[in-house]
Design a protein around this motif. Structure first.
Motif, PDB file in Angstrom:
ATOM      1  N   THR A  48      -3.940  10.535 -17.420  1.00 11.41           N
ATOM      2  CA  THR A  48      -2.666  10.697 -16.619  1.00 11.41           C
ATOM      3  C   THR A  48      -3.238  12.023 -15.259  1.00 11.41           C
ATOM      4  O   THR A  48      -2.449  11.899 -14.776  1.00 11.41           O
ATOM      5  N   LEU A  49      -3.600  13.310 -15.812  1.00 16.00           N
ATOM      6  CA  LEU A  49      -4.055  13.982 -15.169  1.00 16.00           C
ATOM      7  C   LEU A  49      -4.247  13.408 -14.719  1.00 16.00           C
ATOM      8  O   LEU A  49      -4.501  13.261 -12.778  1.00 16.00           O
ATOM      9  N   LEU A  50      -5.645  13.140 -14.823  1.00 14.04           N
ATOM     10  CA  LEU A  50      -7.023  12.230 -13.026  1.00 14.04           C
ATOM     11  C   LEU A  50      -6.704  11.189 -13.113  1.00 14.04           C
ATOM     12  O   LEU A  50      -7.102  11.094 -11.734  1.00 14.04           O
ATOM     13  N   VAL A  83     -11.980  12.543  -2.270  1.00 11.02           N
ATOM     14  CA  VAL A  83     -11.953  12.253  -3.387  1.00 11.02           C
ATOM     15  C   VAL A  83     -12.325  10.972  -4.361  1.00 11.02           C
ATOM     16  O   VAL A  83     -12.539  10.089  -3.022  1.00 11.02           O
ATOM     17  N   ALA A  84     -13.289  11.258  -4.725  1.00 12.66           N
ATOM     18  CA  ALA A  84     -14.290   9.869  -5.483  1.00 12.66           C
ATOM     19  C   ALA A  84     -14.151  10.315  -7.663  1.00 12.66           C
ATOM     20  O   ALA A  84     -13.925  11.194  -7.812  1.00 12.66           O
ATOM     21  N   ALA A  85     -14.234   8.944  -7.801  1.00 16.16           N
ATOM     22  CA  ALA A  85     -13.916   8.425  -9.099  1.00 16.16           C
ATOM     23  C   ALA A  85     -14.775   7.641  -9.698  1.00 16.16           C
ATOM     24  O   ALA A  85     -15.100   6.503  -9.125  1.00 16.16           O
ATOM     25  N   VAL A  86     -15.214   8.099 -11.439  1.00 13.95           N
ATOM     26  CA  VAL A  86     -15.939   7.078 -11.540  1.00 13.95           C
ATOM     27  C   VAL A  86     -15.005   7.102 -13.085  1.00 13.95           C
ATOM     28  O   VAL A  86     -14.930   7.842 -13.938  1.00 13.95           O
ATOM     29  N   LEU A 167     -14.254  12.131 -13.472  1.00 18.00           N
ATOM     30  CA  LEU A 167     -14.465  11.037 -14.533  1.00 18.00           C
ATOM     31  C   LEU A 167     -14.036  10.896 -15.468  1.00 18.00           C
ATOM     32  O   LEU A 167     -13.646  12.246 -15.647  1.00 18.00           O
ATOM     33  N   ASP A 168     -13.381   9.919 -15.722  1.00 20.25           N
ATOM     34  CA  ASP A 168     -12.398  10.075 -16.949  1.00 20.25           C
ATOM     35  C   ASP A 168     -13.514   8.852 -17.892  1.00 20.25           C
ATOM     36  O   ASP A 168     -14.134   7.374 -17.716  1.00 20.25           O
ATOM     37  N   GLU A 169     -13.677  10.182 -18.737  1.00 17.07           N
ATOM     38  CA  GLU A 169     -14.126   9.339 -20.129  1.00 17.07           C
ATOM     39  C   GLU A 169     -16.018   9.067 -19.860  1.00 17.07           C
ATOM     40  O   GLU A 169     -16.271   7.949 -20.531  1.00 17.07           O
ATOM     41  N   THR A 192     -17.942  19.527  -6.344  1.00 15.77           N
ATOM     42  CA  THR A 192     -16.522  19.846  -7.596  1.00 15.77           C
ATOM     43  C   THR A 192     -15.970  18.800  -8.017  1.00 15.77           C
ATOM     44  O   THR A 192     -16.168  17.716  -7.953  1.00 15.77           O
ATOM     45  N   VAL A 193     -16.323  19.439  -9.684  1.00 17.16           N
ATOM     46  CA  VAL A 193     -15.911  18.109 -10.250  1.00 17.16           C
ATOM     47  C   VAL A 193     -14.675  18.525 -11.312  1.00 17.16           C
ATOM     48  O   VAL A 193     -14.784  19.380 -11.936  1.00 17.16           O
ATOM     49  N   VAL A 194     -13.813  17.122 -11.719  1.00 13.94           N
ATOM     50  CA  VAL A 194     -13.458  17.418 -13.008  1.00 13.94           C
ATOM     51  C   VAL A 194     -13.446  16.122 -14.271  1.00 13.94           C
ATOM     52  O   VAL A 194     -13.487  15.281 -13.576  1.00 13.94           O
ATOM     53  N   VAL A 195     -13.732  16.153 -14.958  1.00 17.94           N
ATOM     54  CA  VAL A 195     -14.411  15.159 -15.963  1.00 17.94           C
ATOM     55  C   VAL A 195     -13.539  15.812 -17.169  1.00 17.94           C
ATOM     56  O   VAL A 195     -13.502  16.645 -17.737  1.00 17.94           O
ATOM     57  N   SER A 196     -13.176  14.322 -17.977  1.00 16.63           N
ATOM     58  CA  SER A 196     -12.281  14.801 -19.615  1.00 16.63           C
ATOM     59  C   SER A 196     -13.508  14.035 -20.275  1.00 16.63           C
ATOM     60  O   SER A 196     -14.346  12.841 -19.846  1.00 16.63           O
TER      61      SER A 196
END
Length: 260
Positions: A48-50, A83-86, A167-169, A192-196
């Motif tokens: 949810t945060l991501l 912002v980009a997402a995987v 990055l979500d899992e 800069t990275v945010v990864v679960s």
């Protein structure tokens, strides 16, 4: 690419006005170029945060600022240049080649229906080389292994030249070798990275900061050696956690057992 400072202020989300919060008010700041690992049990609120960070679902309250710019007040194309997402999902259009998929990452930087220019082509070749995909460039995505496909999705995100990568899992369903290769690729990127992550030991090894979530709350934020204590991990995951320090590498390692 250039890394950015991420500021999350009083961020929350709920599916409707009458529904309870899934994500409770959360605030944190991630400095330029750092990797933040988001950890917690299933249902803790990580995804949810991501989803608010990569603009899939709008926050109920609060702001998300990248270098002082609120990404939710931007046009989608402008935000996609930042912002980009995987995600966990693999591509299902198996007729596309690796180069086709990676080229899609340049769409936010193109005007209208224009074709990729020389600079775009150079960026595409560079990120495919970084992701060790050059030899697979003309292969159809459906012929690749799960680990190779995930590297393709990483290259597509990097082709966006983002300042924040979410990055979500990303290691879900990958074997240990491909998990380590993917995380090493993430660590080598100037972004800069945010990864679960599910694996706390991987999070402690590859992340500069850790955000621990429980029932939609941010219960701890900071460097792994400060945040990942036996007491906090045991409480957040509902297990008995034992912390061991591997003497040669000075890396903290957790082992777990179910509470009796």
């Amino acid at each position: 690419m250039s890394h950015a400072r991420l500021e999350v202020k009083n961020l929350s989300w709920r599916p409707s006005k009458k529904a309870p919060n899934i994500l409770h008010p959360t605030s944190f700041t991630l400095d330029c170029g750092r990797i933040l690992g988001v950890v917690g049990a299933n249902g803790a609120g990580k995804s949810t945060l991501l989803r608010t960070l990569y603009r899939y679902q709008a926050p109920t309250t609060g702001t998300i600022e990248v270098d002082g710019q609120n990404i939710w007040t931007m046009a989608p194309r402008a935000a996609a240049r930042i912002v980009a997402a995987v995600l966990q999902e693999q591509p299902n259009d198996f007729a596309l080649t690796v180069r086709d998929i990676v080229t899609l990452g340049r769409l936010p930087h193109r005007l209208g229906f224009s074709s990729p220019g020389r600079s775009c082509a150079q960026i595409i070749e560079t990120v495919m080389e970084q992701a060790d995909l050059s030899a697979l460039a003309d292969r159809q995505i459906g012929t690749l292994s799960g680990g190779e496909r995930q590297r393709v999705m990483m290259a597509r995100a990097l082709a966006q030249a983002p300042r924040l990568l979410v990055l979500d899992e990303p290691t879900n369903h990958l074997d240990i070798q491909h998990q380590l290769e993917l995380l090493q690729l993430v660590k080598s990127m100037d972004v800069t990275v945010v990864v679960s992550l599910h694996d706390l030991n991987m999070a402690a090894s590859y992340c500069d900061d850790i955000l621990v979530m429980e029932d939609g709350h941010n219960i701890a934020f900071g460097p792994p050696k400060v945040v990942l204590t036996e007491t906090l991990v045991s409480s957040a995951f509902g297990v008995s956690a034992q912390l061991e320090q591997l003497s040669k590498s000075q890396i903290n390692h957790f082992s777990f057992q179910l509470n009796s």
